[in-house]
Design an enzyme around this catalytic site. Structure first.
Site, short mmCIF file in Angstrom:
data_model
loop_
_atom_site.label_atom_id
_atom_site.label_comp_id
_atom_site.label_asym_id
_atom_site.label_seq_id
_atom_site.Cartn_x
_atom_site.Cartn_y
_atom_site.Cartn_z
N GLY A 47 0.94 -1.15 0.16
CA GLY A 47 -0.14 -0.34 0.19
C GLY A 47 1.56 1.34 -0.41
O GLY A 47 2.05 1.21 0.70
N GLN A 52 3.04 9.98 1.21
CA GLN A 52 4.07 8.92 1.54
C GLN A 52 5.44 9.50 0.32
O GLN A 52 6.08 9.29 -0.14
CB GLN A 52 3.75 7.86 2.23
N CYS A 90 6.09 -0.11 7.43
CA CYS A 90 5.29 0.70 7.25
C CYS A 90 6.39 1.26 6.07
O CYS A 90 7.85 1.63 6.57
CB CYS A 90 5.00 2.30 7.35
N LEU A 91 6.37 2.04 4.52
CA LEU A 91 7.32 2.11 3.99
C LEU A 91 8.08 3.72 4.52
O LEU A 91 9.32 4.22 4.21
CB LEU A 91 6.95 2.64 2.50
N HIS A 132 -4.64 1.48 7.09
CA HIS A 132 -3.38 1.84 6.98
C HIS A 132 -2.93 3.06 6.38
O HIS A 132 -2.82 3.99 6.73
CB HIS A 132 -1.99 0.80 7.32
N GLU A 133 -3.33 2.40 5.05
CA GLU A 133 -3.32 3.89 4.21
C GLU A 133 -4.42 4.87 4.89
O GLU A 133 -3.71 6.01 4.60
CB GLU A 133 -3.71 3.33 3.10
N HIS A 136 -2.96 7.40 7.16
CA HIS A 136 -1.81 7.82 6.17
C HIS A 136 -2.96 9.91 5.88
O HIS A 136 -1.68 10.50 5.89
CB HIS A 136 -0.97 7.97 5.16
#
Ligand code: NI
Length: 166
Positions: A47, A52, A90-91, A132-133, A136
């Protein structure tokens, strides 16, 4: 196509509330989707939210089984009181994993890449990725969702521990 630079924890774009997208079909939005898909594939994630990649707008890409989907201006709502704890990464927080408790099932809706309304229900990993996304887009990182920081660790250490147990 381009691989975009991923914002890491500490960058203010990850803590701000992102703005609604007025037209998902706009050329710059279409280009952004393509670039985000390439960035996600390159990073090996499941994701990726626009903040991000330093774009403070309400959209994210998420993997739904084999399909990579995009959702603009999403709304995510829990279905029922049941929660589930599982590991997340998480990236924007490379190298770490944490166990996060979240609603187990969610209803989701938003606009797809053609600007058409889409909706559905999800459970398990897709439900987790959606939440999660979506977080963000509200400037929330998974670490803020954790109540027990003993359940946080470096991926490398956690893998070593798992290995020694089997
Ligand atoms: Ni993330």
């Amino acid at each position: 196509m381009a691989i975009l630079k991923i914002a890491r924890m500490g960058h203010p774009v990850l803590l701000a509330r992102a703005d609604e997208v007025t037209d998902p079909t706009a050329p710059e939005m279409q280009r952004l989707i393509v670039d985000m898909a390439e960035t996600l594939a390159d990073a090996g994630g499941i994701g990726l939210a626009a903040p991000q990649v330093h774009v403070p707008l309400r959209l994210f890409l998420w993997r739904d089984g084999p399909a990579l989907r995009v959702l603009f201006n999403p709304a995510i709502a829990p279905l029922g009181p049941e929660t589930e704890a599982s590991w997340e990464g998480c990236l924007s927080i490379p190298g770490l994993r944490g166990r996060v408790d979240r609603p187990a099932r969610v209803a989701w809706s938003g606009l797809d890449e053609r600007g058409e309304p889409v909706s559905g229900e999800a459970q398990g990993l897709p439900a987790r990725v959606l939440q999660h996304e979506n977080d963000h887009l509200d400037g929330v990182l998974y670490l803020s969702r954790m109540k027990d920081l003993t359940q946080l660790g470096f991926t490398e250490e956690l893998a070593r521990l798992a290995e020694s147990r089997t």
